[in-house]
Design a protein around this motif. Sequence first.
Motif, PDB file in Angstrom:
ATOM      1  N   ASP A  21      77.415  27.244  51.488  1.00 24.33           N
ATOM      2  CA  ASP A  21      78.054  25.966  51.750  1.00 24.33           C
ATOM      3  C   ASP A  21      76.980  25.005  52.249  1.00 24.33           C
ATOM      4  OD1 ASP A  21      79.868  23.960  52.160  1.00 24.33           O
ATOM      5  OD2 ASP A  21      80.523  24.720  54.116  1.00 24.33           O
ATOM      6  N   PHE A  22      76.377  24.295  51.301  1.00 25.16           N
ATOM      7  CA  PHE A  22      75.323  23.349  51.628  1.00 25.16           C
ATOM      8  C   PHE A  22      75.620  22.069  50.864  1.00 25.16           C
ATOM      9  CE2 PHE A  22      70.779  21.906  51.470  1.00 25.16           C
ATOM     10  CZ  PHE A  22      70.585  21.837  52.843  1.00 25.16           C
ATOM     11  N   PRO A  23      75.972  20.981  51.557  1.00 26.34           N
ATOM     12  CA  PRO A  23      76.352  19.742  50.878  1.00 26.34           C
ATOM     13  C   PRO A  23      75.304  19.275  49.868  1.00 26.34           C
ATOM     14  CG  PRO A  23      76.833  19.585  53.212  1.00 26.34           C
ATOM     15  CD  PRO A  23      76.042  20.855  53.014  1.00 26.34           C
ATOM     16  N   GLY A  24      75.769  18.915  48.680  1.00 28.73           N
ATOM     17  CA  GLY A  24      74.888  18.403  47.643  1.00 28.73           C
ATOM     18  C   GLY A  24      74.188  19.476  46.843  1.00 28.73           C
ATOM     19  N   LEU A 163      71.559  17.660  58.375  1.00 31.89           N
ATOM     20  CA  LEU A 163      71.826  19.020  57.903  1.00 31.89           C
ATOM     21  C   LEU A 163      70.662  19.939  58.239  1.00 31.89           C
ATOM     22  CD1 LEU A 163      73.259  18.157  54.371  1.00 31.89           C
ATOM     23  CD2 LEU A 163      74.541  18.808  56.424  1.00 31.89           C
ATOM     24  N   LYS A 164      71.010  21.121  58.703  1.00 33.37           N
ATOM     25  CA  LYS A 164      69.979  22.097  59.038  1.00 33.37           C
ATOM     26  C   LYS A 164      69.408  22.730  57.769  1.00 33.37           C
ATOM     27  CE  LYS A 164      71.741  23.514  63.552  1.00 33.37           C
ATOM     28  NZ  LYS A 164      70.780  22.886  64.381  1.00 33.37           N
ATOM     29  N   LEU A 175      68.868  37.728  42.432  1.00 29.50           N
ATOM     30  CA  LEU A 175      68.919  36.559  41.551  1.00 29.50           C
ATOM     31  C   LEU A 175      69.514  35.400  42.328  1.00 29.50           C
ATOM     32  CD1 LEU A 175      69.014  34.950  38.840  1.00 29.50           C
ATOM     33  CD2 LEU A 175      71.230  36.062  38.408  1.00 29.50           C
ATOM     34  N   LEU A 176      68.764  34.291  42.399  1.00 31.52           N
ATOM     35  CA  LEU A 176      69.243  33.060  43.021  1.00 31.52           C
ATOM     36  C   LEU A 176      69.482  32.047  41.918  1.00 31.52           C
ATOM     37  CD1 LEU A 176      69.648  31.477  45.770  1.00 31.52           C
ATOM     38  CD2 LEU A 176      67.358  30.572  45.341  1.00 31.52           C
ATOM     39  N   ILE A 177      70.663  31.433  41.908  1.00 32.06           N
ATOM     40  CA  ILE A 177      70.998  30.387  40.938  1.00 32.06           C
ATOM     41  C   ILE A 177      71.132  29.070  41.684  1.00 32.06           C
ATOM     42  CG2 ILE A 177      72.743  29.523  39.324  1.00 32.06           C
ATOM     43  CD1 ILE A 177      71.278  31.901  38.203  1.00 32.06           C
ATOM     44  N   MET A 178      70.419  28.041  41.176  1.00 29.15           N
ATOM     45  CA  MET A 178      70.541  26.678  41.690  1.00 29.15           C
ATOM     46  C   MET A 178      71.006  25.822  40.526  1.00 29.15           C
ATOM     47  SD  MET A 178      67.018  26.338  43.881  1.00 29.15           S
ATOM     48  CE  MET A 178      65.987  27.096  42.640  1.00 29.15           C
ATOM     49  N   GLN A 179      72.083  25.069  40.732  1.00 32.07           N
ATOM     50  CA  GLN A 179      72.615  24.262  39.647  1.00 32.07           C
ATOM     51  C   GLN A 179      73.257  23.004  40.200  1.00 32.07           C
ATOM     52  OE1 GLN A 179      75.346  27.003  37.781  1.00 32.07           O
ATOM     53  NE2 GLN A 179      76.846  26.863  39.408  1.00 32.07           N
ATOM     54  N   GLY A 180      73.924  22.257  39.324  1.00 30.01           N
ATOM     55  CA  GLY A 180      74.569  21.020  39.763  1.00 30.01           C
ATOM     56  C   GLY A 180      73.540  20.026  40.287  1.00 30.01           C
ATOM     57  N   ALA A 181      73.847  19.410  41.400  1.00 32.75           N
ATOM     58  CA  ALA A 181      72.978  18.376  41.977  1.00 32.75           C
ATOM     59  C   ALA A 181      71.919  18.949  42.928  1.00 32.75           C
ATOM     60  CB  ALA A 181      73.833  17.344  42.717  1.00 32.75           C
ATOM     61  N   THR A 182      71.733  20.252  42.913  1.00 34.27           N
ATOM     62  CA  THR A 182      70.793  20.879  43.853  1.00 34.27           C
ATOM     63  C   THR A 182      69.406  20.247  43.765  1.00 34.27           C
ATOM     64  OG1 THR A 182      72.014  22.958  43.659  1.00 34.27           O
ATOM     65  CG2 THR A 182      69.810  23.070  44.617  1.00 34.27           C
TER      66      THR A 182
END
Length: 185
Positions: A21-24, A163-164, A175-182
């Motif tokens: 849960d990390f905004p954006g 944000l921290k 496996l780490l997935i970063m997507q969207g507006a990350t």
Amino acid sequence: MDVFNQRDLFSTDEVRKTEFDFPGADIFLFENFCSNEESDRLYTSLLNNTNREQDQLLIYDKEIDLSRLTAWHGDTDADESYAHTKSKVLPWTEGLLFIKKRIEQKVDVKFILCLLNYYRDGEDSVNWHRDYTGEKWKNTVIGSVTFGATRSFQLKHATRKDLKRVDIPLAHGSLLIMQGATQEN
């Protein structure tokens, strides 16, 4: 199951998905994405069968060595620049195709490029950065598989100082997935 070959006393070979849960940002982690045996085999194969280079970054008209070794693999017609360098895209290896197929089945995305990063020791790292910027790369999906020692992957919001920082331990076979507006944020 041999307890002495487990990642820790309480771990299993079950793939566990964690959403953050990390905004954006839209990020999630699959722990045990590859088994210990697969991870050991793939790590050894990549270490022995990949030609890695020392990339440089131009900062204030001076080239400095990046603190890691890298290699680009992928569809050979997908020649893209990364971190202000232009590296030749090498063909997929058998091991990389295996990993690529596994990731694509898990997240239903087709990947055309792979940047291998080899962090030689606990001193190798990269400063705060976005992997991709600009309209062309908006909502890019990045899949990052870790082999070898556990390393801390850190995220912080580009503009929201309230944000921290988030620290995600990336373990052998995760496996780490970063997507969207990350990447944007």
